[in-house]
Design a protein around this motif. Structure first.
Motif, PDB file in Angstrom:
ATOM      1  N   THR A   1     -86.044  75.238  16.125  1.00  0.00           N
ATOM      2  CA  THR A   1     -87.056  74.298  15.631  1.00  0.00           C
ATOM      3  C   THR A   1     -87.663  74.824  14.325  1.00  0.00           C
TER       4      THR A   1
ATOM      5  N   TYR B   1     -87.539  72.778  10.635  1.00  0.00           N
ATOM      6  CA  TYR B   1     -88.742  72.215  10.013  1.00  0.00           C
ATOM      7  C   TYR B   1     -89.508  73.216   9.161  1.00  0.00           C
TER       8      TYR B   1
ATOM      9  N   PHE C   1     -95.254  66.404  13.761  1.00  0.00           N
ATOM     10  CA  PHE C   1     -93.899  66.154  14.290  1.00  0.00           C
ATOM     11  C   PHE C   1     -93.746  64.738  14.829  1.00  0.00           C
TER      12      PHE C   1
END
Ligand code: PHE
Length: 344
Positions: free
Chosen positions: A321, A325, A344
Motif C-alpha cells: 500500500t 500511494y 483513500f
C-alpha cells in the motif's frame, strides 16, 4: 316512545353543538351512537313492540341516527380542518436552515489493498482460504515446526515472537505461512489458495516496521508445479497491482520452508530508486518472499514430494500500500487519523 326518542335527539344535538374539539366530539359520538347507546338499545328492543308500532318506531330510530351521524360527520370535518391548520401553523419548518452534516465512512486503505489483491489472485485461479485454516492465535507447531524451522531457530525467540503467558507454545502467529500447513493437512492437491490476515512480531516500531501488520499468503500445490510458474504468477500480479511500469527485481533468499527461495523488491516510489530513509538508501523495497515448497514440508503433511510440487509466497500488505500511494510511514495506517484516512 316517540317523545323519548325526540328527547334523546334533542340532547344529542345539544351535546354536538357544545363540543369544543374533536376529542369531545368523539366522546359524544360514543355516548349516542355506539353499540351500547340508548338508540341502539331501543333498536334491539324493536322486536318486543306490538306489530303495528314496529315500522313507525323503526323508521323514526333510523332517521334519528342518520341525522345524528350526518351532524357528527359535518362537525368532525370541521374540527379536522381546524385542528390541522392549527398544527401546521405551530410545526412550521424552516427549509432554509442548514442541514446536519453526516460524514460517511469508507473501507480502510489496508482493507482496500487486501480486497484488490484477493481479486487479482481470484482472477489467476486462487480461491480464498477457509478462515478456519488461518488463525491469528496459533501454536508453535504450525507457525514454525511443520514449516521446517529447526528447534533453535532465532525467529522462535521471545525477542521476535509474542508468546502467550501461561499457555505453553501458544503464540501470535509471526507469518501467514501457518495457513499453508493447515490447508495441506486438511485437503489434497490440487491446492490453490490465497490467505490474507494479521501477523505479529516483537520488533521495535519505526517508519518501516510495526509489530502488527498484514500479510497475504499464496499456496499452489499440484503435479509439475515449477519455479517458472511462480515467476509467471508473481510477475502478472505485480503488473496488475502496480501497472507494468514499476521496476522490480528478484533476489535469491532463504526460508526454512521453501527451496529455492526468492525475495522480490519493487523500486522505492518515494525516491524513484535514488535512495531515501524509507528504503534505507537502497532504492528498493522488499514486498514479498516466495519459493518452491520444501519437500520436508510436503512430507510432514503427508503429500508425496516425488509426485507433487508446489510454490508459496507471502507478501506485506502495508508495504504494497505504501508503495502504491507513496505513504512514507507505516504507523499512519494504525493511528486512525482522519486527515490521512480520508485521502483513500
Ligand atoms: N512467511 C515469510 C515471511 O513472513 C514469507 C514467505 C511466504 C516466504 C511463503 C516464502 C513462502 O517472511
Amino acid at each position: 316512545m316517540e317523545n323519548k326518542i325526540e328527547q334523546i335527539k334533542k340532547e344529542a344535538i345539544e351535546c354536538i353543538n357544545n363540543a369544543q374539539n374533536s376529542k369531545m366530539l368523539e366522546e359524544v359520538k360514543n355516548k349516542y351512537l355506539s353499540r351500547n347507546s340508548e338508540i341502539n338499545n331501543l333498536k334491539k328492543g324493536l322486536k318486543d313492540l306490538p306489530n303495528e308500532q314496529k315500522p313507525v318506531i323503526g323508521a323514526l330510530l333510523n332517521s334519528v341516527s342518520n341525522e345524528l351521524n350526518n351532524l357528527f360527520e359535518e362537525k368532525n370535518n370541521y374540527f379536522y380542518k381546524k385542528e390541522l391548520d392549527e398544527r401546521l401553523l405551530k410545526e412550521k419548518i424552516d427549509v432554509t436552515l442548514d442541514g446536519e452534516y453526516i460524514p460517511q465512512g469508507h473501507v480502510h486503505p489496508l482493507t482496500q489493498t487486501v480486497n484488490e489483491i484477493v481479486e487479482i489472485f481470484n482472477h489467476l485461479g486462487f480461491s480464498l482460504i477457509n478462515p478456519q485454516y488461518s488463525p491469528e492465535v496459533e501454536v508453535e507447531k504450525y507457525n514454525f515446526d511443520m514449516l521446517n524451522f529447526p528447534k533453535e531457530h532465532p525467529a522462535k525467540d521471545m525477542q521476535d515472537t509474542f508468546y502467550c503467558e501461561g499457555a505453553e507454545n501458544v503464540i501470535l502467529r509471526s507469518q501467514t505461512s501457518n495457513s499453508q500447513v493447515r490447508q495441506m493437512l486438511n485437503s489434497r492437491p490440487p491446492i490453490k489458495v490465497i490467505s490474507p490476515g494479521r501477523v505479529y512480531r516483537n520488533e521495535s516500531v519505526s517508519a518501516r516496521k510495526n509489530n502488527l501488520f498484514h500479510q497475504i499468503e499464496g499456496l499452489y500445490v499440484d503435479k509439475n508445479v515449477t519455479m517458472a510458474q511462480l515467476k509467471g504468477v508473481l510477475n502478472e500480479f505485480i503488473r496488475l497491482y502496480f501497472g507494468s511500469s514499476r521496476p522490480t527485481r528478484y533476489r535469491s533468499s532463504f526460508f526454512p520452508f521453501t527451496e529455492p527461495s526468492v525475495e522480490i523488491d519493487v523500486q522505492c516510489i518515494m525516491c524513484q530508486g535514488k535512495g531515501c530513509s524509507v528504503c534505507s538508501k537502497t532504492g528498493w523495497l522488499e514486498i514479498l518472499g516466495a519459493g518452491m515448497v520444501d519437500p520436508n514440508v510436503l512430507k510432514g503433511v503427508d503429500i508425496d514430494p516425488d509426485v507433487y510440487s508446489g510454490f508459496a509466497f507471502g507478501m506485506g500488505v502495508e508495504r504494497l500500500t505504501m508503495l502504491k500511494y507513496a505513504v512514507d510511514d507505516i504507523r499512519l495506517f494504525f493511528n486512525n487519523d482522519e486527515r490521512f484516512l480520508k485521502q483513500f
